[in-house]
Design an enzyme around this catalytic site. Structure first.
Site, PDB file in Angstrom:
ATOM      1  N   HIS A 190      29.847  14.817 -15.722  1.00  0.00           N
ATOM      2  CA  HIS A 190      28.706  14.410 -16.542  1.00  0.00           C
ATOM      3  C   HIS A 190      27.833  15.635 -16.751  1.00  0.00           C
ATOM      4  O   HIS A 190      27.914  16.611 -16.004  1.00  0.00           O
ATOM      5  CB  HIS A 190      27.921  13.298 -15.839  1.00  0.00           C
ATOM      6  CG  HIS A 190      27.642  13.578 -14.387  1.00  0.00           C
ATOM      7  ND1 HIS A 190      26.570  14.324 -13.970  1.00  0.00           N
ATOM      8  CD2 HIS A 190      28.331  13.263 -13.256  1.00  0.00           C
ATOM      9  CE1 HIS A 190      26.590  14.428 -12.648  1.00  0.00           C
ATOM     10  NE2 HIS A 190      27.669  13.810 -12.179  1.00  0.00           N
ATOM     11  N   GLU A 208      34.444  16.705 -11.128  1.00  0.00           N
ATOM     12  CA  GLU A 208      34.498  15.988  -9.859  1.00  0.00           C
ATOM     13  C   GLU A 208      35.643  14.994  -9.735  1.00  0.00           C
ATOM     14  O   GLU A 208      35.421  13.793  -9.574  1.00  0.00           O
ATOM     15  CB  GLU A 208      33.172  15.270  -9.610  1.00  0.00           C
ATOM     16  CG  GLU A 208      32.635  14.456 -10.786  1.00  0.00           C
ATOM     17  CD  GLU A 208      31.315  13.751 -10.433  1.00  0.00           C
ATOM     18  OE1 GLU A 208      31.289  13.025  -9.433  1.00  0.00           O
ATOM     19  OE2 GLU A 208      30.341  13.936 -11.163  1.00  0.00           O
ATOM     20  N   ASP A 249       0.800  -1.235   0.000  1.00  0.00           N
ATOM     21  CA  ASP A 249       0.000   0.000   0.000  1.00  0.00           C
ATOM     22  C   ASP A 249       0.831   1.284   0.000  1.00  0.00           C
ATOM     23  O   ASP A 249       0.289   2.367   0.263  1.00  0.00           O
ATOM     24  CB  ASP A 249      -0.963   0.039   1.215  1.00  0.00           C
ATOM     25  CG  ASP A 249      -2.169  -0.863   1.010  1.00  0.00           C
ATOM     26  OD1 ASP A 249      -2.411  -1.262  -0.150  1.00  0.00           O
ATOM     27  OD2 ASP A 249      -2.849  -1.153   2.005  1.00  0.00           O
ATOM     28  N   ASP A 255      24.557  18.949  -7.878  1.00  0.00           N
ATOM     29  CA  ASP A 255      25.388  17.791  -7.539  1.00  0.00           C
ATOM     30  C   ASP A 255      26.715  18.310  -6.992  1.00  0.00           C
ATOM     31  O   ASP A 255      27.547  18.801  -7.748  1.00  0.00           O
ATOM     32  CB  ASP A 255      25.586  16.968  -8.828  1.00  0.00           C
ATOM     33  CG  ASP A 255      26.333  15.669  -8.618  1.00  0.00           C
ATOM     34  OD1 ASP A 255      26.645  15.338  -7.460  1.00  0.00           O
ATOM     35  OD2 ASP A 255      26.608  14.990  -9.626  1.00  0.00           O
ATOM     36  N   HIS A 299      29.821   4.626  -4.439  1.00  0.00           N
ATOM     37  CA  HIS A 299      28.357   4.768  -4.315  1.00  0.00           C
ATOM     38  C   HIS A 299      27.877   4.385  -2.919  1.00  0.00           C
ATOM     39  O   HIS A 299      26.854   3.734  -2.764  1.00  0.00           O
ATOM     40  CB  HIS A 299      27.654   3.922  -5.389  1.00  0.00           C
ATOM     41  CG  HIS A 299      27.869   4.443  -6.768  1.00  0.00           C
ATOM     42  ND1 HIS A 299      27.701   3.691  -7.911  1.00  0.00           N
ATOM     43  CD2 HIS A 299      28.253   5.668  -7.213  1.00  0.00           C
ATOM     44  CE1 HIS A 299      27.965   4.425  -8.978  1.00  0.00           C
ATOM     45  NE2 HIS A 299      28.312   5.630  -8.575  1.00  0.00           N
ATOM     46  N   HIS A 302      37.064   6.829 -11.826  1.00  0.00           N
ATOM     47  CA  HIS A 302      35.831   7.273 -12.501  1.00  0.00           C
ATOM     48  C   HIS A 302      36.112   8.451 -13.422  1.00  0.00           C
ATOM     49  O   HIS A 302      37.214   8.983 -13.446  1.00  0.00           O
ATOM     50  CB  HIS A 302      34.735   7.599 -11.478  1.00  0.00           C
ATOM     51  CG  HIS A 302      35.086   8.676 -10.476  1.00  0.00           C
ATOM     52  ND1 HIS A 302      35.121  10.010 -10.804  1.00  0.00           N
ATOM     53  CD2 HIS A 302      35.395   8.606  -9.160  1.00  0.00           C
ATOM     54  CE1 HIS A 302      35.423  10.715  -9.724  1.00  0.00           C
ATOM     55  NE2 HIS A 302      35.610   9.884  -8.712  1.00  0.00           N
ATOM     56  N   HIS A 344      22.498  12.736 -13.890  1.00  0.00           N
ATOM     57  CA  HIS A 344      23.349  12.327 -15.022  1.00  0.00           C
ATOM     58  C   HIS A 344      22.511  12.628 -16.253  1.00  0.00           C
ATOM     59  O   HIS A 344      21.708  11.810 -16.689  1.00  0.00           O
ATOM     60  CB  HIS A 344      23.715  10.846 -14.941  1.00  0.00           C
ATOM     61  CG  HIS A 344      24.688  10.566 -13.833  1.00  0.00           C
ATOM     62  ND1 HIS A 344      25.222   9.326 -13.598  1.00  0.00           N
ATOM     63  CD2 HIS A 344      25.250  11.372 -12.902  1.00  0.00           C
ATOM     64  CE1 HIS A 344      26.041   9.382 -12.557  1.00  0.00           C
ATOM     65  NE2 HIS A 344      26.078  10.616 -12.124  1.00  0.00           N
ATOM     66  N   GLU A 383      33.541  18.303  -5.998  1.00  0.00           N
ATOM     67  CA  GLU A 383      32.659  18.366  -7.174  1.00  0.00           C
ATOM     68  C   GLU A 383      31.880  19.677  -7.199  1.00  0.00           C
ATOM     69  O   GLU A 383      31.268  20.074  -6.211  1.00  0.00           O
ATOM     70  CB  GLU A 383      31.664  17.190  -7.121  1.00  0.00           C
ATOM     71  CG  GLU A 383      30.593  17.241  -8.199  1.00  0.00           C
ATOM     72  CD  GLU A 383      29.724  15.996  -8.247  1.00  0.00           C
ATOM     73  OE1 GLU A 383      29.522  15.366  -7.184  1.00  0.00           O
ATOM     74  OE2 GLU A 383      29.243  15.663  -9.344  1.00  0.00           O
ATOM     75  N   ASP A 427      28.593  13.701  -0.817  1.00  0.00           N
ATOM     76  CA  ASP A 427      28.167  13.943  -2.195  1.00  0.00           C
ATOM     77  C   ASP A 427      26.652  14.020  -2.144  1.00  0.00           C
ATOM     78  O   ASP A 427      25.981  13.002  -1.963  1.00  0.00           O
ATOM     79  CB  ASP A 427      28.647  12.785  -3.090  1.00  0.00           C
ATOM     80  CG  ASP A 427      28.319  13.000  -4.564  1.00  0.00           C
ATOM     81  OD1 ASP A 427      27.482  13.874  -4.874  1.00  0.00           O
ATOM     82  OD2 ASP A 427      28.895  12.277  -5.404  1.00  0.00           O
ATOM     83  N   TYR A 486      41.148   8.028  -4.196  1.00  0.00           N
ATOM     84  CA  TYR A 486      40.619   7.053  -3.232  1.00  0.00           C
ATOM     85  C   TYR A 486      41.704   6.017  -2.983  1.00  0.00           C
ATOM     86  O   TYR A 486      42.057   5.254  -3.894  1.00  0.00           O
ATOM     87  CB  TYR A 486      39.359   6.389  -3.801  1.00  0.00           C
ATOM     88  CG  TYR A 486      38.414   7.394  -4.415  1.00  0.00           C
ATOM     89  CD1 TYR A 486      37.497   8.088  -3.629  1.00  0.00           C
ATOM     90  CD2 TYR A 486      38.485   7.699  -5.785  1.00  0.00           C
ATOM     91  CE1 TYR A 486      36.659   9.049  -4.193  1.00  0.00           C
ATOM     92  CE2 TYR A 486      37.650   8.657  -6.354  1.00  0.00           C
ATOM     93  CZ  TYR A 486      36.737   9.331  -5.555  1.00  0.00           C
ATOM     94  OH  TYR A 486      35.915  10.283  -6.116  1.00  0.00           O
ATOM     95  N   ARG A 517      36.919  13.581  -2.769  1.00  0.00           N
ATOM     96  CA  ARG A 517      36.390  14.057  -4.051  1.00  0.00           C
ATOM     97  C   ARG A 517      35.925  15.483  -3.841  1.00  0.00           C
ATOM     98  O   ARG A 517      35.466  15.831  -2.750  1.00  0.00           O
ATOM     99  CB  ARG A 517      35.225  13.165  -4.522  1.00  0.00           C
ATOM    100  CG  ARG A 517      34.562  13.642  -5.801  1.00  0.00           C
ATOM    101  CD  ARG A 517      33.662  12.590  -6.485  1.00  0.00           C
ATOM    102  NE  ARG A 517      32.493  12.216  -5.720  1.00  0.00           N
ATOM    103  CZ  ARG A 517      32.351  11.088  -5.061  1.00  0.00           C
ATOM    104  NH1 ARG A 517      33.324  10.186  -5.068  1.00  0.00           N
ATOM    105  NH2 ARG A 517      31.256  10.833  -4.384  1.00  0.00           N
TER     106      ARG A 517
HETATM  107  N1  GLY Z   1      26.271  12.066  -7.235  1.00  0.00           N
HETATM  108  C1  GLY Z   1      26.414  11.399  -8.446  1.00  0.00           C
HETATM  109  C2  GLY Z   1      27.612  11.823  -9.146  1.00  0.00           C
HETATM  110  O1  GLY Z   1      28.404  12.573  -8.619  1.00  0.00           O
HETATM  111  O2  GLY Z   1      27.796  11.517 -10.280  1.00  0.00           O
HETATM  112 MN    MN Z   2      28.362  14.055 -10.215  1.00  0.00          MN
HETATM  113 MN    MN Z   3      27.991  13.878  -7.020  1.00  0.00          MN
END
Ligand code: GLY
Ligand code: MN
Ligand code: MN
Length: 435
Positions: free
Chosen positions: A347, A377, A39, A264, A236, A343, A354, A401, A253, A381, A399
């Site tokens: 983006h 970003e 529900d 972001d 993540h 990474h 994204h 960003e 983040d 690490y 990081r």
């Molecule tokens: N928070 C998702 C990224 O930085 O791509």
């Molecule tokens: Mn990002």
């Molecule tokens: Mn991010």
């Protein structure tokens, strides 16, 4: 309040009509409601491209945009839920078929349940049908069966490439909304830096972020990451359920969505307000790479240029610190930096965190144009298990960003109001340490 109006959505529909050409029809459905548990559904959020063309926030809706002899004149039909006084008591107001026309400027509207019947007449005038093939298998079958059953002679074309490229270049009004989202997220990050204390749980900091988002009528644009210590090395990480300890860094983040537009931001800061020697060295390296990369977000540069700059600066720095050994060009060529930086550098950002638009074109790499918005970003690490590096470096995850608009005057950083220089972070945290 800053908000898109129906005139803004109409401009987009006209642009789509022109891009499709005469005798064309576009069919676009919104997202389904997602079930959570008995529900209970997840809070509803419309599909981004559907929203982009309609501004219509309700589930169970399909938009049809159609041209006839002249692509400059289009007809917009909205299929949506009918009014239902009894269900509205349970689940809230519906625009219904009247609201689709009066509030959302559809030329015609029908009940969503009548789609299969009514769309046949619309399709019978078209030569080309644009829809999002591959997005939803059931919907693909539904459209193609209608076409087959009625022996309609139509070319089937992909809608996404047209809408995605429209969404890639933001209007001034969209940039205004994204700036607002960015500023609210910057406030939330500042609040987190001011609030952190030894022994707090990561979710307590997440609560500070959510409070600021909620106070401004926003929701998180994605699952917030609050990673203390080595959790900062998990790209993540969303559990946010560990205790934050003295001497650690915290990587946050998180970004909110304002009027459907995302922000972001990532910041990394020391729990006790002062970077240790090793934390400071790695942080400054990431920051140097980030600043140089932001400076390359300029009209005419290829999309990858900031990434190539980041890779060179980080590899050079890691080499000087002895964390990588060898020749700079070989280390870059062999992607040895991926041990610490695995990474991409960013983006597109917009209605989706994204965002759409693609990073290449048929002709080759995409180049920056005014109105594009991108994140920058970089990070480093160092796995807590990485025995190839001296122990003092292990478990550091950093990081940084920001959200950048490409403009004719150079890169415009939307997220500049949350500090990121070491001295500025330490000064901010010192001023709030005993409050
Ligand atoms: N928070 C998702 C990224 O930085 O791509
Ligand atoms: Mn990002
Ligand atoms: Mn991010």
């Amino acid at each position: 309040m800053l908000k898109l109006t129906q005139a803004d959505f109409a401009v987009r529909r006209l642009e789509l009509a022109r891009k499709m050409g005469a005798h064309s029809i576009a069919i676009i459905a919104t997202n389904a409601v997602s079930y959570r548990n008995s529900d209970v559904d997840y809070k509803y959020r419309a599909d981004s491209s559907f929203y982009y063309l309609t501004g219509f926030p309700e589930p169970e809706a399909i938009a049809v945009i159609q041209t006839f002899d002249d692509a400059d004149e289009y007809e917009y039909t909205l299929f949506c839920r009918e009014r239902d006084p009894e269900l509205e008591i349970w689940n809230g107001y519906r625009e219904g078929l009247e609201g689709a026309k009066s509030a959302y400027h559809a030329d015609a509207s029908y009940a969503i349940d009548d789609f299969n019947e009514e769309v046949v007449e619309l399709l019978s005038h078209a030569h080309k049908v644009y829809f999002r093939v591959g997005h939803d298998a059931d919907f693909d079958i539904r459209i193609t069966s209608i076409i087959q059953q009625h022996h309609l002679k139509l070319s089937l074309l992909q809608l996404d490439p047209i809408v995605d490229v429209m969404r890639l270049i933001k209007s001034d009004k969209e940039i205004g909304l994204m700036k607002k989202a960015a500023e609210i997220s910057a406030l939330a990050h500042t609040k987190a830096m001011e609030s952190v204390r030894n022994g707090m749980m990561e979710y307590e900091l997440e609560a500070e972020l959510n409070y600021v988002f909620g106070k401004h009528g926003c929701v998180p644009a994605y699952g917030s990451i609050v990673g203390s210590g080595e959790n900062g090395c998990i790209l993540h990480y969303v559990e946010n359920n560990k205790k934050i300890e003295d001497g650690q860094l915290v990587l946050i983040d998180a970004g909110c969505e304002y009027e459907y537009y995302a922000s972001d931001i990532t910041r990394t800061f020391p729990v006790n307000g002062v970077f240790s020697k090793e934390q400071r060295i790695i942080y400054q390296l990431v920051l140097d790479a980030q600043l140089a990369a932001i400076d390359a977000v300029r009209i005419g540069n290829p999309y990858r240029k900031p990434h190539d700059i980041v890779v060179r600066i980080l590899t050079q720095g890691l080499l000087e610190l002895g964390l990588l050994q060898g020749n700079l060009e070989d280390l870059i060529g062999d992607e040895a930096y991926r041990q610490f930086y695995m990474h991409g550098t960013g983006h597109w950002l917009g209605l989706d965190v994204h965002d759409v638009g693609g990073y290449k074109t048929k002709e080759g790499p995409r180049h920056y144009e005014a109105g594009m918005v991108v994140t920058i970003e970089p990070g480093i690490y160092i796995s807590p298990q990485d025995t190839t590096v001296p122990e003092k470096w292990r478990g550091i995850g950093i990081r940084i960003e920001d959200d950048i608009v490409v403009t004719s005057e150079g890169p415009q950083v939307l997220t500049a109001s949350v500090v990121k220089e070491i001295d500025h972070i330490e000064a901010l945290m010192k001023s709030t340490a005993n409050k």
